[in-house]
Structure formats: C-alpha cells, structure tokens
Design a protein around this motif. Structure first.
Motif, PDB file in Angstrom:
ATOM      1  N   GLY A   1     -27.957 -26.510 -70.889  1.00 14.51           N
ATOM      2  CA  GLY A   1     -27.171 -26.157 -69.646  1.00 14.51           C
ATOM      3  C   GLY A   1     -26.120 -25.637 -70.157  1.00 14.51           C
ATOM      4  O   GLY A   1     -24.901 -25.477 -69.567  1.00 14.51           O
ATOM      5  N   GLY A   2     -25.916 -25.304 -71.392  1.00 13.42           N
ATOM      6  CA  GLY A   2     -24.137 -24.615 -71.721  1.00 13.42           C
ATOM      7  C   GLY A   2     -24.353 -23.246 -71.600  1.00 13.42           C
ATOM      8  O   GLY A   2     -23.597 -22.173 -71.697  1.00 13.42           O
ATOM      9  N   LEU A   3     -25.603 -22.355 -71.432  1.00 11.66           N
ATOM     10  CA  LEU A   3     -25.711 -21.522 -70.965  1.00 11.66           C
ATOM     11  C   LEU A   3     -25.373 -21.095 -70.163  1.00 11.66           C
ATOM     12  O   LEU A   3     -26.233 -20.639 -68.378  1.00 11.66           O
ATOM     13  CB  LEU A   3     -27.195 -21.003 -70.727  1.00 11.66           C
ATOM     14  CG  LEU A   3     -28.418 -21.054 -72.261  1.00 11.66           C
ATOM     15  CD1 LEU A   3     -29.484 -20.612 -72.368  1.00 11.66           C
ATOM     16  CD2 LEU A   3     -27.640 -20.420 -73.268  1.00 11.66           C
ATOM     17  N   GLU A   4     -23.966 -20.645 -69.414  1.00 10.96           N
ATOM     18  CA  GLU A   4     -22.765 -20.703 -67.914  1.00 10.96           C
ATOM     19  C   GLU A   4     -22.964 -19.106 -67.813  1.00 10.96           C
ATOM     20  O   GLU A   4     -23.067 -19.002 -66.635  1.00 10.96           O
ATOM     21  CB  GLU A   4     -21.712 -20.622 -69.102  1.00 10.96           C
ATOM     22  CG  GLU A   4     -21.224 -19.178 -70.296  1.00 10.96           C
ATOM     23  CD  GLU A   4     -20.301 -20.250 -70.563  1.00 10.96           C
ATOM     24  OE1 GLU A   4     -19.373 -18.734 -71.056  1.00 10.96           O
ATOM     25  OE2 GLU A   4     -19.810 -20.922 -70.758  1.00 10.96           O
ATOM     26  N   SER A   5     -23.992 -18.118 -68.459  1.00  7.04           N
ATOM     27  CA  SER A   5     -24.431 -16.743 -67.979  1.00  7.04           C
ATOM     28  C   SER A   5     -25.362 -16.798 -67.169  1.00  7.04           C
ATOM     29  O   SER A   5     -26.514 -15.824 -66.696  1.00  7.04           O
ATOM     30  CB  SER A   5     -23.952 -15.363 -68.144  1.00  7.04           C
ATOM     31  OG  SER A   5     -22.494 -15.780 -69.329  1.00  7.04           O
ATOM     32  N   LEU A   6     -26.746 -17.762 -67.264  1.00  7.72           N
ATOM     33  CA  LEU A   6     -27.533 -17.403 -67.201  1.00  7.72           C
ATOM     34  C   LEU A   6     -28.024 -17.885 -66.075  1.00  7.72           C
ATOM     35  O   LEU A   6     -27.726 -18.541 -65.684  1.00  7.72           O
ATOM     36  CB  LEU A   6     -28.360 -18.396 -67.834  1.00  7.72           C
ATOM     37  CG  LEU A   6     -29.819 -18.861 -67.997  1.00  7.72           C
ATOM     38  CD1 LEU A   6     -30.737 -17.575 -69.452  1.00  7.72           C
ATOM     39  CD2 LEU A   6     -30.456 -19.678 -69.167  1.00  7.72           C
ATOM     40  N   ARG A   7     -29.444 -17.189 -65.613  1.00 10.82           N
ATOM     41  CA  ARG A   7     -29.076 -16.634 -63.825  1.00 10.82           C
ATOM     42  C   ARG A   7     -31.228 -16.640 -63.886  1.00 10.82           C
ATOM     43  O   ARG A   7     -31.263 -16.754 -63.106  1.00 10.82           O
ATOM     44  CB  ARG A   7     -29.095 -15.519 -63.495  1.00 10.82           C
ATOM     45  CG  ARG A   7     -27.941 -15.113 -63.429  1.00 10.82           C
ATOM     46  CD  ARG A   7     -26.379 -15.706 -62.254  1.00 10.82           C
ATOM     47  NE  ARG A   7     -25.735 -15.842 -62.600  1.00 10.82           N
ATOM     48  CZ  ARG A   7     -24.465 -16.393 -63.754  1.00 10.82           C
ATOM     49  NH1 ARG A   7     -25.280 -17.631 -63.755  1.00 10.82           N
ATOM     50  NH2 ARG A   7     -23.203 -16.125 -63.639  1.00 10.82           N
ATOM     51  N   GLU A   8     -31.550 -17.081 -64.884  1.00  6.99           N
ATOM     52  CA  GLU A   8     -32.802 -16.667 -64.822  1.00  6.99           C
ATOM     53  C   GLU A   8     -33.729 -17.374 -66.120  1.00  6.99           C
ATOM     54  O   GLU A   8     -33.317 -16.991 -67.222  1.00  6.99           O
ATOM     55  CB  GLU A   8     -33.895 -15.265 -65.001  1.00  6.99           C
ATOM     56  CG  GLU A   8     -33.336 -14.435 -63.683  1.00  6.99           C
ATOM     57  CD  GLU A   8     -34.281 -12.503 -63.176  1.00  6.99           C
ATOM     58  OE1 GLU A   8     -35.327 -12.460 -64.205  1.00  6.99           O
ATOM     59  OE2 GLU A   8     -33.339 -12.306 -62.419  1.00  6.99           O
ATOM     60  N   LEU A   9     -34.193 -17.900 -65.536  1.00  6.01           N
ATOM     61  CA  LEU A   9     -34.860 -19.193 -66.390  1.00  6.01           C
ATOM     62  C   LEU A   9     -36.581 -19.173 -66.699  1.00  6.01           C
ATOM     63  O   LEU A   9     -36.767 -19.935 -65.167  1.00  6.01           O
ATOM     64  CB  LEU A   9     -34.364 -20.481 -66.628  1.00  6.01           C
ATOM     65  CG  LEU A   9     -34.768 -21.606 -68.100  1.00  6.01           C
ATOM     66  CD1 LEU A   9     -35.199 -21.048 -68.778  1.00  6.01           C
ATOM     67  CD2 LEU A   9     -34.800 -23.110 -67.514  1.00  6.01           C
ATOM     68  N   TYR A  10     -37.662 -18.733 -67.686  1.00  8.47           N
ATOM     69  CA  TYR A  10     -39.104 -18.948 -66.891  1.00  8.47           C
ATOM     70  C   TYR A  10     -39.593 -19.629 -68.500  1.00  8.47           C
ATOM     71  O   TYR A  10     -39.258 -19.293 -69.513  1.00  8.47           O
ATOM     72  CB  TYR A  10     -39.471 -16.926 -67.333  1.00  8.47           C
ATOM     73  CG  TYR A  10     -38.850 -16.681 -66.233  1.00  8.47           C
ATOM     74  CD1 TYR A  10     -39.135 -16.620 -64.649  1.00  8.47           C
ATOM     75  CD2 TYR A  10     -37.614 -15.698 -66.378  1.00  8.47           C
ATOM     76  CE1 TYR A  10     -39.238 -15.350 -63.708  1.00  8.47           C
ATOM     77  CE2 TYR A  10     -37.146 -14.772 -65.583  1.00  8.47           C
ATOM     78  CZ  TYR A  10     -38.098 -14.731 -64.100  1.00  8.47           C
ATOM     79  OH  TYR A  10     -37.423 -13.846 -63.101  1.00  8.47           O
ATOM     80  N   VAL A  11     -40.268 -20.715 -67.992  1.00 11.62           N
ATOM     81  CA  VAL A  11     -40.820 -21.480 -69.164  1.00 11.62           C
ATOM     82  C   VAL A  11     -41.913 -22.326 -68.358  1.00 11.62           C
ATOM     83  O   VAL A  11     -42.526 -23.622 -68.739  1.00 11.62           O
ATOM     84  CB  VAL A  11     -40.073 -23.006 -68.863  1.00 11.62           C
ATOM     85  CG1 VAL A  11     -38.619 -22.646 -70.207  1.00 11.62           C
ATOM     86  CG2 VAL A  11     -39.191 -23.609 -67.979  1.00 11.62           C
TER      87      VAL A  11
END
Length: 189
Positions: free
Chosen positions: A116-126
C-alpha cells in the motif's frame, strides 16, 4: 586508463545462468535489464550499485525469495512472474518509483501490507498464486490495472470500491463468497 562500458540495456534472457553475474552490477549506466528464462536462484547484493536501473525482468527463473536489496533500486517496472516466490519483502513499500509489478505465477500466500506504500504503482499483477486474502492498503493506490485472478480469495475488502482510477479488475477463478458486483466494485468501473 580503463575504458568505461556505458551499456544502457542488457538482455541475458534464455540462457542457463544460475545467478546474476556480479560483474554486470558494475555497469552503472544500465537502465534496462532482462534476465528471464534462466535458472537464477540468487541476486547479488551488488545490484544496489545499479542506480539508473528502471526496468528489471527476472521472470521464469528459480527465485524463492526476492532479495531485500532490490527494494533500494529506483525501478519503475519489476517483473518476477513464474518463479518460486513464497513472499515479497515488506521493504517493497520503499519502492516509491515502481509503476508496474508483476509477481504472477508464484506461490505467494500473502502480500505485505507495505504494498500500500507503492505510491506510483499503476499496475499490479498477482494472478496464479495462493492468495487467500489481499491487503486493504491496496485501496490507497491509484491503480489502473489489478489482476487477482486464479487465487484462493474469498472476500475482497469493501475499500477497493474507493480505487477510482481502476480501469481493469480481474478476480476470476477465485472462490469469492461476496461477488465484487455485490460490493459495487464492478459497477463503478
């Protein structure tokens, strides 16, 4: 006088490397590094020397852990899919420039709340992991794409409704007890 090698991009993919060559960590101008489809089990600590590295593809290797020192890089793209990762380090939350994280096709059972601290994250694939729950803190991100498919997730946090930037949400092939539509997640996308 020793000649400086100023490689910006290196592709060591589809070889038989069992580890990332330590010498490579001396190429300080390196920005893009692809090492997919090898047999890499370890990443040398010296990778922290690659201050200009923004793209790192370590997919299709034999990594069981993601070394903490990778979290000190200024990566924008990190691809670690198709490994044997059992967890992501909590320090991943320090990666303030990370925009794309693909940790699909591993054996992750949890995600650290620090994601939740990845402030620039736009795409998360898990996708294709062993996730049973997902951190509520993900709702603090400005994600555009979120792929949680093919896991063991039964409930999505209602706070995911607040991800106003989300354009694509994939939660297929999970044993969801509360469908996302019921939580008004899909209705708002």
């Amino acid at each position: 006088m020793e000649e400086c090698i100023c490689w910006v991009e290196t592709d060591l993919s589809k070889n038989k490397l069992s580890e990332l060559p330590t010498d490579l960590c001396g190429y300080l101008s390196l920005q893009n590094l692809s090492c997919y489809s090898n047999f890499i089990r370890a990443i040398p600590d010296e990778i922290v020397n690659l201050n200009n590295l923004t793209y790192l593809n370590l997919s299709r290797n034999q990594l069981s852990t993601l070394p903490v020192h990778i979290c000190n890089l200024f990566l924008e793209v990190l691809i670690v899919s198709n490994n044997k990762l059992v967890s992501l380090p909590p320090e991943i939350g320090r990666m303030k420039t990370l925009m794309h994280l693909d940790a699909s096709c591993n054996v992750l059972s949890t995600l650290p709340v620090d994601v939740g601290g990845l402030e620039s994250l736009r795409e998360l694939y898990v996708r294709r992991n062993q996730l049973v729950t997902v951190p509520e803190e993900i709702s603090n991100l400005n994600l555009v794409k979120l792929d949680l498919s093919c896991n063991k997730i039964t409930i999505l946090p209602p706070s995911y409704r607040r991800i106003e930037t989300l354009e694509e949400l994939n939660v297929s092939q999970n044993p969801l007890e509360n469908p996302p539509a019921q939580e008004s997640i899909l209705c708002e996308i």
